[in-house]
Design an enzyme around this catalytic site. Structure first.
Site, PDB file in Angstrom:
ATOM      1  N   HIS A  56     -29.580 -32.739 -22.295  1.00 16.75           N
ATOM      2  CA  HIS A  56     -31.025 -32.933 -22.085  1.00 16.75           C
ATOM      3  C   HIS A  56     -31.271 -33.749 -20.817  1.00 16.75           C
ATOM      4  CE1 HIS A  56     -35.122 -33.899 -24.212  1.00 16.75           C
ATOM      5  NE2 HIS A  56     -35.265 -33.793 -22.899  1.00 16.75           N
ATOM      6  N   HIS A  58     -33.685 -33.694 -16.919  1.00 10.36           N
ATOM      7  CA  HIS A  58     -34.775 -33.109 -16.117  1.00 10.36           C
ATOM      8  C   HIS A  58     -34.428 -33.346 -14.652  1.00 10.36           C
ATOM      9  CE1 HIS A  58     -37.597 -32.866 -19.622  1.00 10.36           C
ATOM     10  NE2 HIS A  58     -36.883 -33.884 -20.047  1.00 10.36           N
ATOM     11  N   PHE A  59     -33.860 -32.351 -13.987  1.00 10.92           N
ATOM     12  CA  PHE A  59     -33.416 -32.538 -12.594  1.00 10.92           C
ATOM     13  C   PHE A  59     -34.490 -32.202 -11.544  1.00 10.92           C
ATOM     14  CE2 PHE A  59     -28.446 -32.656 -12.978  1.00 10.92           C
ATOM     15  CZ  PHE A  59     -28.541 -33.911 -13.534  1.00 10.92           C
ATOM     16  N   ARG A  60     -35.654 -31.748 -11.961  1.00 11.86           N
ATOM     17  CA  ARG A  60     -36.832 -31.648 -11.063  1.00 11.86           C
ATOM     18  C   ARG A  60     -36.693 -30.657  -9.922  1.00 11.86           C
ATOM     19  NH1 ARG A  60     -39.406 -34.284 -14.941  1.00 11.86           N
ATOM     20  NH2 ARG A  60     -39.107 -36.527 -14.984  1.00 11.86           N
ATOM     21  N   ASN A  90     -39.313 -27.914 -17.560  1.00 11.08           N
ATOM     22  CA  ASN A  90     -40.592 -28.405 -17.025  1.00 11.08           C
ATOM     23  C   ASN A  90     -40.509 -28.753 -15.534  1.00 11.08           C
ATOM     24  OD1 ASN A  90     -38.969 -30.625 -17.611  1.00 11.08           O
ATOM     25  ND2 ASN A  90     -40.660 -31.962 -18.126  1.00 11.08           N
ATOM     26  N   HIS A 174     -39.345 -30.806 -28.922  1.00 10.60           N
ATOM     27  CA  HIS A 174     -39.877 -32.133 -28.634  1.00 10.60           C
ATOM     28  C   HIS A 174     -40.846 -32.387 -29.775  1.00 10.60           C
ATOM     29  CE1 HIS A 174     -41.455 -35.409 -25.869  1.00 10.60           C
ATOM     30  NE2 HIS A 174     -42.220 -35.459 -26.939  1.00 10.60           N
ATOM     31  N   HIS A 226     -34.326 -36.144 -28.917  1.00  6.14           N
ATOM     32  CA  HIS A 226     -34.651 -37.584 -28.935  1.00  6.14           C
ATOM     33  C   HIS A 226     -35.287 -38.126 -30.221  1.00  6.14           C
ATOM     34  CE1 HIS A 226     -38.205 -35.529 -27.482  1.00  6.14           C
ATOM     35  NE2 HIS A 226     -37.804 -35.497 -26.221  1.00  6.14           N
ATOM     36  N   ASP A 295     -32.085 -37.478 -21.958  1.00  3.17           N
ATOM     37  CA  ASP A 295     -33.468 -37.185 -21.553  1.00  3.17           C
ATOM     38  C   ASP A 295     -33.720 -37.788 -20.159  1.00  3.17           C
ATOM     39  OD1 ASP A 295     -36.007 -36.178 -21.598  1.00  3.17           O
ATOM     40  OD2 ASP A 295     -36.775 -37.540 -23.131  1.00  3.17           O
ATOM     41  N   HIS A 299     -38.571 -40.567 -12.261  1.00  2.99           N
ATOM     42  CA  HIS A 299     -39.854 -40.618 -11.560  1.00  2.99           C
ATOM     43  C   HIS A 299     -39.706 -41.670 -10.474  1.00  2.99           C
ATOM     44  CE1 HIS A 299     -41.895 -38.088 -14.491  1.00  2.99           C
ATOM     45  NE2 HIS A 299     -41.331 -38.803 -15.445  1.00  2.99           N
TER      46      HIS A 299
END
Ligand code: DOR
Ligand code: ZN
Length: 427
Positions: A56, A58-60, A90, A174, A226, A295, A299
């Site tokens: 899990h 989020h590598f953007r 996402n 989620h 999570h 997770d 940012h």
């Protein structure tokens, strides 16, 4: 390429044994003479673990590459002893059609230091979802979070579960309940930790209950992302089904809502009480929890410096999950065997990665050599994630990965990147 790792303590969930491990062409093989090896690593005094699988992150990439891109995210992973990551949908554009997935795959190809897979995001476009091939599973956002992939309507959840069942794919939920969160908006006050009261424990419990009921009806594979509360753990413990897996994120193990002074510790689901944290630790030991997943949600500092209600939710984590858990081993909170169960074998099983998560002959040569005596403090100066900060700043940890091997190649050794971009798409 032939490699031998000599005399390391090799760890599985069952035992730890000093032995040599032999690698040829990316696979673990039977013993061969040392004279045939291209490289020999001295594992004496160190522990050899299967490479960590973080299911899990989020590598953007694409769309948020000021926060992270695949090169920086996978570099952070490799430094952290993580050899496989599963990336969430996402991004921008979101991974919600075969076209978006193909484009993401093309973009990432040849740019990852670790192995990877992608999730498809569930939307109302069920036809698009049905057609998607080459995915790790389906991500379903039952509540709103970064990226606008909320799918609130239970009738759609049912269709998504059916698609997963037909394809034998896991649905990753989620599990927070959007209606419950909206009802709690009145709890919004002056304190940053009011955020945790709005996205309450009750909202998580309600969503997990609905997901478990629906899974029972449809019979699909389900992975709950999570888990953060005692109440959710009780539901999962009572449920017991081989098609159910679940994860806990390190930030929910090492912080409570009392620690939330600003938006840097804002994430979804949010931080919980000390009672919840203690229940999570117990569940790592008793087998209720099957995976640790970070997770990893980078940012920028500038975004996190905003007001709590404005700032985006999420914290980076992929680089420090293993040292955090190794330090917990040093403190006697769990065993190394349990770490391998939760960070290697559990994720491999949940996502059907048959050749990963262990160090038996025939399996993929993804592994990490750890030094349980190395002690250093976590600092933003050492962060490889592009976001350039970590919630674990100043934590002093004993037990660190020192050599990371991906597909039989030494990728990280003595704090240096030795081989670049050798990760592959595993789906
Ligand atoms: O805290 C979170 N951050 N939770 C999510 O569900 C999404 C993630 C992100 O992508 O930033
Ligand atoms: Zn996430």
């Amino acid at each position: 390429m032939k490699l031998i790792i000599q005399s390391a303590s090799v760890v599985s969930s069952r035992n730890t044994k000093v032995r040599d491990v032999f690698v040829e062409d990316g696979k673990i093989v039977e013993a061969f003479p040392e004279s045939e090896a291209d490289e020999v690593l001295d594992g004496r005094g160190k522990f050899l673990l299967p490479g960590v699988i973080d299911p899990h992150v989020h590598f953007r990439d694409p769309g948020g590459t000021d926060k992270e891109d695949f090169e920086s995210g996978s570099l952070a992973a490799a430094f952290g002893g993580v050899t496989t990551i599963l990336d969430m949908p996402n991004t921008n554009p979101p991974t919600i059609s075969q076209k978006a997935l193909d484009e993401k795959k093309k973009l990432v190809n040849g740019r990852s230091h670790v192995n990877y897979g992608f999730f498809a995001g569930a939307t109302k476009d069920l036809d698009a979802l049905k057609k998607m091939k080459g995915i790790a599973g389906i991500k379903l956002y039952m509540a709103s979070s970064t990226g606008g992939l909320l799918l609130e309507e239970p009738e759609y959840w049912e269709e998504v579960f059916k698609i997963a069942k037909a394809r034998d794919l896991p649905v990753v939920v989620h599990a927070e309940h959007e209606g419950c969160i909206q009802k709690n908006m009145g709890r919004k006050g002056e304190e940053p930790s009011d955020y945790c009261k709005v996205r309450s424990s009750e909202c998580a419990r309600e969503a997990v209950e609905l997901a478990l009921e629906l899974r029972k009806k449809i019979g699909n594979r389900l992975h709950i992302a999570h888990l953060s509360t005692k109440a959710e753990l009780e539901l999962v413990r009572a449920y017991k089904n081989p098609k159910l897996s679940c994860e806990v994120a390190p930030h929910h193990l090492f912080f409570t809502m009392e620690d939330m002074e600003d938006a840097f510790l804002k994430m979804n689901p949010p931080l919980r009480t000390i009672m919840d944290v203690e229940a999570l630790w117990r569940s790592l030991l008793d087998g209720t929890v099957t995976c640790i997943a970070t997770d990893h949600a980078p940012h920028t500092r500038a975004e996190k410096e905003q007001d709590v209600w404005e700032a985006p939710a999420g914290v980076p984590g992929v680089e420090f999950s293993l040292p955090l858990m190794l330090n917990a081993v040093d403190e006697g909170r769990l065993t190394l065997e349990r770490v391998v169960a939760l960070m290697c074998e559990g994720p491999a099983q949940a996502f059907g990665l048959k050749n990963k998560g262990g160090l038996m002959v025939g399996m993929d040569a993804d592994m990490v050599l750890v030094d349980m005596e190395m002690k250093k403090s976590v600092s933003a100066k050492h962060v490889h994630s592009k976001c350039g900060w970590t919630p674990y700043e100043y934590f002093i940890l004993k037990g660190w990965p020192v050599t990371t091997i991906v597909n039989g190649e030494v990728v990280i050794e003595k704090g240096q990147l030795k081989a670049k971009n050798i990760g592959v798409d595993i789906f």
